[in-house]
Design a protein around this motif. Structure first.
Motif, PDB file in Angstrom:
ATOM      1  N   UNK A  29       9.605  -5.935  17.257  1.00 15.96           N
ATOM      2  CA  UNK A  29       8.324  -5.636  17.497  1.00 15.96           C
ATOM      3  C   UNK A  29       7.819  -5.268  16.785  1.00 15.96           C
ATOM      4  N   UNK A  30       8.058  -4.231  15.875  1.00 13.64           N
ATOM      5  CA  UNK A  30       6.707  -3.788  15.335  1.00 13.64           C
ATOM      6  C   UNK A  30       6.654  -3.681  13.918  1.00 13.64           C
ATOM      7  N   UNK A  31       6.756  -5.354  13.376  1.00 15.11           N
ATOM      8  CA  UNK A  31       6.512  -5.957  12.871  1.00 15.11           C
ATOM      9  C   UNK A  31       4.955  -6.528  12.657  1.00 15.11           C
ATOM     10  N   UNK A  32       4.617  -5.587  11.576  1.00 12.11           N
ATOM     11  CA  UNK A  32       3.251  -6.306  11.117  1.00 12.11           C
ATOM     12  C   UNK A  32       2.608  -5.737  10.100  1.00 12.11           C
ATOM     13  N   UNK A  33       1.212  -6.702  10.010  1.00 15.40           N
ATOM     14  CA  UNK A  33       0.930  -6.327   8.818  1.00 15.40           C
ATOM     15  C   UNK A  33       0.323  -5.137   8.213  1.00 15.40           C
ATOM     16  N   UNK A  34       0.890  -4.278   6.995  1.00 15.80           N
ATOM     17  CA  UNK A  34       0.343  -2.992   6.785  1.00 15.80           C
ATOM     18  C   UNK A  34      -1.072  -3.021   6.884  1.00 15.80           C
ATOM     19  N   UNK A  35      -2.285  -4.111   6.471  1.00 16.00           N
ATOM     20  CA  UNK A  35      -3.499  -3.488   6.045  1.00 16.00           C
ATOM     21  C   UNK A  35      -3.818  -5.172   6.148  1.00 16.00           C
ATOM     22  N   UNK A  36      -5.202  -5.259   6.554  1.00 17.54           N
ATOM     23  CA  UNK A  36      -5.933  -6.447   6.944  1.00 17.54           C
ATOM     24  C   UNK A  36      -6.238  -6.831   6.295  1.00 17.54           C
ATOM     25  N   UNK A  37      -6.815  -8.380   6.725  1.00 16.73           N
ATOM     26  CA  UNK A  37      -6.601  -9.808   5.214  1.00 16.73           C
ATOM     27  C   UNK A  37      -8.212  -8.726   4.840  1.00 16.73           C
ATOM     28  N   UNK A  38      -9.103  -8.980   3.837  1.00 12.09           N
ATOM     29  CA  UNK A  38     -10.594  -8.836   3.220  1.00 12.09           C
ATOM     30  C   UNK A  38     -10.450 -10.060   3.475  1.00 12.09           C
ATOM     31  N   UNK A  39     -11.810  -9.838   2.753  1.00 18.96           N
ATOM     32  CA  UNK A  39     -12.001 -11.504   2.315  1.00 18.96           C
ATOM     33  C   UNK A  39     -12.850 -11.048   0.951  1.00 18.96           C
ATOM     34  N   UNK A  40     -12.770 -11.671  -0.229  1.00 15.00           N
ATOM     35  CA  UNK A  40     -12.928 -10.707  -1.324  1.00 15.00           C
ATOM     36  C   UNK A  40     -15.039 -11.054  -2.009  1.00 15.00           C
ATOM     37  N   UNK A  41     -15.169 -10.080  -1.864  1.00 18.82           N
ATOM     38  CA  UNK A  41     -16.614 -10.162  -2.596  1.00 18.82           C
ATOM     39  C   UNK A  41     -16.962 -11.066  -3.797  1.00 18.82           C
ATOM     40  N   UNK A  42     -17.897 -12.020  -3.637  1.00  9.91           N
ATOM     41  CA  UNK A  42     -17.948 -12.632  -4.996  1.00  9.91           C
ATOM     42  C   UNK A  42     -19.211 -12.757  -5.745  1.00  9.91           C
ATOM     43  N   UNK A  43     -19.772 -11.367  -5.183  1.00  6.85           N
ATOM     44  CA  UNK A  43     -21.208 -11.250  -6.044  1.00  6.85           C
ATOM     45  C   UNK A  43     -20.873  -9.931  -6.844  1.00  6.85           C
ATOM     46  N   UNK A  44     -20.525  -9.474  -6.326  1.00  4.26           N
ATOM     47  CA  UNK A  44     -19.681  -8.200  -7.204  1.00  4.26           C
ATOM     48  C   UNK A  44     -18.707  -8.539  -7.958  1.00  4.26           C
ATOM     49  N   UNK A  45     -18.423  -9.339  -7.916  1.00  6.08           N
ATOM     50  CA  UNK A  45     -16.804 -10.185  -9.318  1.00  6.08           C
ATOM     51  C   UNK A  45     -17.073 -10.388  -9.875  1.00  6.08           C
ATOM     52  N   UNK A  46     -17.419  -9.937 -11.419  1.00  2.81           N
ATOM     53  CA  UNK A  46     -18.785  -9.931 -12.350  1.00  2.81           C
ATOM     54  C   UNK A  46     -16.686 -10.405 -13.690  1.00  2.81           C
ATOM     55  N   UNK A  47     -16.596 -11.455 -13.916  1.00  6.68           N
ATOM     56  CA  UNK A  47     -15.461 -12.175 -14.743  1.00  6.68           C
ATOM     57  C   UNK A  47     -16.169 -12.108 -16.841  1.00  6.68           C
ATOM     58  N   UNK A  48     -14.943 -11.373 -17.383  1.00 13.29           N
ATOM     59  CA  UNK A  48     -15.787 -11.668 -18.514  1.00 13.29           C
ATOM     60  C   UNK A  48     -15.194 -12.865 -19.295  1.00 13.29           C
ATOM     61  N   UNK A  49     -15.867 -12.940 -20.712  1.00  8.00           N
ATOM     62  CA  UNK A  49     -15.272 -14.113 -21.034  1.00  8.00           C
ATOM     63  C   UNK A  49     -13.895 -14.157 -21.590  1.00  8.00           C
ATOM     64  N   UNK A  50     -13.095 -15.381 -21.831  1.00 14.94           N
ATOM     65  CA  UNK A  50     -11.671 -15.226 -22.239  1.00 14.94           C
ATOM     66  C   UNK A  50     -11.955 -14.561 -23.825  1.00 14.94           C
TER      67      UNK A  50
END
Length: 55
Positions: A29-50
């Motif tokens: 009965x107490x099995x819940x998710x520890x954290x609420x799922x979040x949506x990733x912010x794609x505008x703030x995600x800056x990838x470096x070149x390989x």
């Protein structure tokens, strides 16, 4: 080999499942998710070149 009567085996199986559910009731009965799922912010995600090690 004689055929076993399924009636007492079904009762044993049923009582064992009920016993397990009573023992683990709080965990079930107490099995819940520890954290609420979040949506990733794609505008703030800056990838470096390989950087390839052989280039």
């Amino acid at each position: 080999m004689p055929q076993l009567n399924p009636s007492p085996w079904f009762l044993i199986l049923l009582l064992s499942w009920i016993t397990l559910l009573i023992i683990f009731k709080t965990k079930i009965l107490l099995s819940t998710q520890p954290n609420n799922p979040t949506t990733p912010n794609l505008m703030a995600h800056h990838t470096a070149p390989w950087i390839w090690p052989w280039a």
